[in-house]
Design a protein around this motif. Sequence first.
Motif, mmCIF file in Angstrom:
data_model
loop_
_atom_site.group_PDB
_atom_site.id
_atom_site.type_symbol
_atom_site.label_atom_id
_atom_site.label_comp_id
_atom_site.label_asym_id
_atom_site.label_seq_id
_atom_site.Cartn_x
_atom_site.Cartn_y
_atom_site.Cartn_z
ATOM 1 N N VAL A 178 1.673 -64.537 20.530
ATOM 2 C CA VAL A 178 2.679 -64.646 21.580
ATOM 3 C C VAL A 178 3.503 -65.923 21.470
ATOM 4 O O VAL A 178 4.725 -65.892 21.598
ATOM 5 N N ILE A 179 2.851 -67.026 21.233
ATOM 6 C CA ILE A 179 3.576 -68.300 21.239
ATOM 7 C C ILE A 179 3.671 -68.903 19.843
ATOM 8 O O ILE A 179 4.131 -70.025 19.689
ATOM 9 N N ASN A 196 7.715 -61.586 27.787
ATOM 10 C CA ASN A 196 6.355 -62.064 27.966
ATOM 11 C C ASN A 196 6.161 -62.868 29.253
ATOM 12 O O ASN A 196 5.097 -63.446 29.465
ATOM 13 N N GLY A 197 7.209 -62.920 30.038
ATOM 14 C CA GLY A 197 7.049 -63.540 31.346
ATOM 15 C C GLY A 197 7.107 -65.043 31.381
ATOM 16 O O GLY A 197 6.701 -65.665 32.362
ATOM 17 N N PHE A 198 7.636 -65.644 30.332
ATOM 18 C CA PHE A 198 7.690 -67.098 30.317
ATOM 19 C C PHE A 198 8.944 -67.641 30.985
ATOM 20 O O PHE A 198 8.976 -68.782 31.407
ATOM 21 N N TYR A 254 4.343 -69.017 35.164
ATOM 22 C CA TYR A 254 3.377 -68.625 34.142
ATOM 23 C C TYR A 254 3.439 -69.537 32.923
ATOM 24 O O TYR A 254 2.428 -69.808 32.290
ATOM 25 N N SER A 255 4.613 -70.003 32.623
ATOM 26 C CA SER A 255 4.741 -70.869 31.453
ATOM 27 C C SER A 255 4.018 -72.195 31.668
ATOM 28 O O SER A 255 3.704 -72.896 30.711
ATOM 29 N N PHE A 277 5.302 -78.850 34.546
ATOM 30 C CA PHE A 277 5.481 -79.611 33.322
ATOM 31 C C PHE A 277 5.884 -81.047 33.622
ATOM 32 O O PHE A 277 6.249 -81.772 32.712
ATOM 33 N N TRP A 301 -6.173 -70.525 26.340
ATOM 34 C CA TRP A 301 -4.955 -69.871 26.760
ATOM 35 C C TRP A 301 -4.914 -68.414 26.288
ATOM 36 O O TRP A 301 -4.539 -67.513 27.033
ATOM 37 N N HIS A 342 -4.548 -65.314 28.684
ATOM 38 C CA HIS A 342 -3.364 -64.466 28.550
ATOM 39 C C HIS A 342 -3.734 -63.000 28.346
ATOM 40 O O HIS A 342 -3.125 -62.111 28.924
ATOM 41 N N ILE A 402 -2.620 -59.859 30.592
ATOM 42 C CA ILE A 402 -1.903 -58.688 30.097
ATOM 43 C C ILE A 402 -2.575 -57.406 30.579
ATOM 44 O O ILE A 402 -1.924 -56.471 31.044
ATOM 45 N N ARG A 446 -1.738 -56.764 34.086
ATOM 46 C CA ARG A 446 -0.365 -56.269 34.211
ATOM 47 C C ARG A 446 -0.278 -54.792 33.871
ATOM 48 O O ARG A 446 0.384 -54.019 34.543
#
Lengths: 142, 142
Positions: free
Chosen positions: A41-42, A86-88, A108-109, B6, B122, B126, B130, B133
Amino acid sequence: MDQASFEDFKCETEDQTGGKIKMGSSECSAALTAVGDALYVIGGKWKLRIIIALSEGFTRFNELQRRVEGISARVLSNELKDLELNGFLVRTVQVASPVIVEYKLTDYSDTLKNVLIALREWGTMHKANIKKRMKEAAQAAS
Amino acid sequence: MDQASFEDFKCETEDQTGGKIKMGSSECSAALTAVGDALYVIGGKWKLRIIIALSEGFTRFNELQRRVEGISARVLSNELKDLELNGFLVRTVQVASPVIVEYKLTDYSDTLKNVLIALREWGTMHKANIKKRMKEAAQAAS
DNA sequence: CAGGATCCGGAATGATACTG
DNA sequence: CAGTATCATTCCGGATCCTG
């Protein structure tokens, strides 16, 4: 902090008697698959960098492109779509003239914070380390 | 732990008077470049997975290939060379019959521990997310 | 400004066969 | 076992042009 080893990262699980549980071919790979999922994903060259740029307050397309050095418009566009799926982040369009499009990180991020911090720290450490190595190599050559 | 935002990842630095320092085009991107540096070395589809497999005690070439699902011999070979160049592992050859080649992580690869842990956590989180969801989506469709 | 559409070259990758 | 060599393919990504 103990950076001593991967001990607590290994996959052997101890059963109630304290013995090691054998691990078949597809068992015990919790870490492997979890990290694999994360990377799926990332991973890639841009995702995290775009997220960082967004977290720094850059919300517009061209801002982001200037910020994330080396990325082309098309790639940035694709990555943004992916990140939205992906909802970020969320994409908002303000009908004006000219049209204003803003990309904003979702809550979410924020879950990526620890990953980002770990990567930033490691990257900083590694770069310093490389420099030291190169110096030593230059010394040895003289 | 505060996963709130952040905030502490943003790049504005405060000067002595408490004011924000403006950030030019190439300033203040410490996080961005540090993470970029990290990704440059350990990014990509395979690097971290190989390191994990190694940390789990798999040291032989074919073991690793079986372990890191989907990787081809050639790619694995290249990645291993790369990892060796970057000081993450050492390759040893035992002259025997058949020849035994072992790849072992160096101490330096231990510095990746925090990164791996963060990524594993993470990824686990995640994936669970998912699933949730998808369940909800299935509900909504019924 | 914020992208989409198209073309195109090179690099990455898969498959297969082969070597020490 | 531990890879390498070669070929075919794919696909990523840059450059360019275009739109609302």
